[in-house]
Design a protein around this motif. Structure first.
Motif: not given
Length: 258
Positions: A109-112, A118-119, A166-167, A235-236
Motif C-alpha cells: 500500500g503506502y508508507l508515510d 510513498l506508494w 495501480f495501472p 489522473r494518478p
C-alpha cells in the motif's frame, strides 16, 4: 413386519433423504449472474499476513494474487459471498459483497515518510496474472468494461486501495475497463480552463460515473474525497481533490456530456 410394508417405509425414508424431485427442463430467459462487479484491493500485508487475514480473520476475498512469483490463490468460490467490500455503493447498488467478486493483490500500500507518502508499485507479472484472471471472470459472468472497479471507488470516504500506483490504463489496453480518449480530454480541458463548472456540476458528473455523493453544490470533505478517488484512477499524478479543468474534462469525456 411384512416385507412389503418394510420396503415401502425404506423407500419413503430414502426419498426424504434425497430431497424432492425437481424438474429442470425449463429455463427462465430473464436472468443473469449474481456477480455484477469485480472489486480490486491491495492487502497492506506480505503474502503470509495476507493469507492469515483473508482466511482466518473477519474479512475475505475470492482471490488473492501474490507479487513474486505471481501466484493466484482462490480463497472463496465465486458462487459464494466473500466479505471484502464492507459499507459500499456504486451506481446506486449498496453493500456490494452480495453482488461482487473481490480480488486482493499482495502489496504494502503506502508508507508515510517525512517527505510525504510513498506508494508501492505493482510488479508487471502480478498485473499480467490479474489480467488473465479478469478476462476469465468477465467472460464467465457476462460483465462489461464498467464492471471492474476499485475499493476506493465504492468506499471513497474510508478506502484508498488499490492506490495511485495501480495501472488502470493497462487494464484499459487489455479491453477490461473504459478509458477516456486523450484528444477529447485535451479539447474539453481547454474549454473548462476558460470557464470551470461549479461544484454541483462536478457532483452530478461523479454520480453519473457511479460514485455515491450528495448533489448540494458545496465543496465539502466528502466531495473532495470522491474527487480524489476519481483522480487517483484517471489522473494518478495529482489526486488532491480539487475540482479543476482536467478533472472536469475527464469526467465529461467518460460520461459523454462534454
Amino acid at each position: 413386519m411384512r416385507p412389503v410394508a418394510l420396503s415401502l417405509i425404506l423407500a419413503l425414508l430414502a426419498g426424504c433423504t434425497a430431497g424432492p424431485l425437481i424438474d429442470t427442463r425449463y429455463n427462465a430467459r430473464s436472468q443473469d449472474s449474481r456477480v455484477q462487479y469485480v472489486v480490486l484491493h491491495y492487502t497492506s500485508e506480505d503474502l503470509q499476513g495476507s493469507l492469515r487475514q483473508l482466511t482466518q480473520g473477519s474479512v475475505s476475498s475470492h482471490y488473492l494474487i501474490d507479487a513474486k512469483p505471481a501466484t493466484i490463490y482462490r480463497l472463496v468460490g465465486e458462487e459464494r459471498r466473500a466479505w471484502h467490500a464492507g459499507d459500499s455503493q456504486w451506481h446506486g447498488r449498496t453493500w456490494l459483497n452480495a453482488s461482487s467478486i473481490g480480488i486482493e493483490l499482495v502489496n504494502p500500500g503506502y508508507l508515510d515518510t517525512p517527505n510525504g507518502r510513498l506508494w508501492y508499485p505493482y510488479p508487471p507479472e502480478q498485473i499480467d496474472a490479474l489480467i488473465v484472471l479478469l478476462k476469465e471472470i468477465v467472460k464467465r459472468h457476462g460483465l462489461g468494461p464498467q464492471a471492474i472497479i476499485g475499493h476506493s471507488d465504492i468506499a471513497p470516504q474510508r478506502k484508498v486501495d488499490p492506490g495511485p500506483q495501480f495501472p488502470w490504463k493497462r487494464l484499459a489496453e487489455a479491453g477490461l475497463v473504459v478509458w477516456p480518449d486523450a484528444r477529447r480530454v485535451a479539447e474539453l480541458q481547454a474549454r473548462y480552463a476558460a470557464r470551470l463548472p461549479g461544484v454541483a456540476w462536478f457532483q452530478e458528473q461523479l454520480v453519473r460515473n457511479g460514485y455515491a455523493l450528495e448533489r448540494h453544490g458545496v465543496l465539502d470533505d466528502k466531495t473532495r474525497r470522491v474527487i480524489a478517488a476519481f483522480q487517483m484512477k484517471y489522473r494518478p499524478a495529482r489526486f488532491d481533490g480539487e475540482p479543476d479543468a482536467e478533472t472536469a474534462a475527464l469526467l465529461a469525456t467518460l460520461n459523454g456530456t462534454g
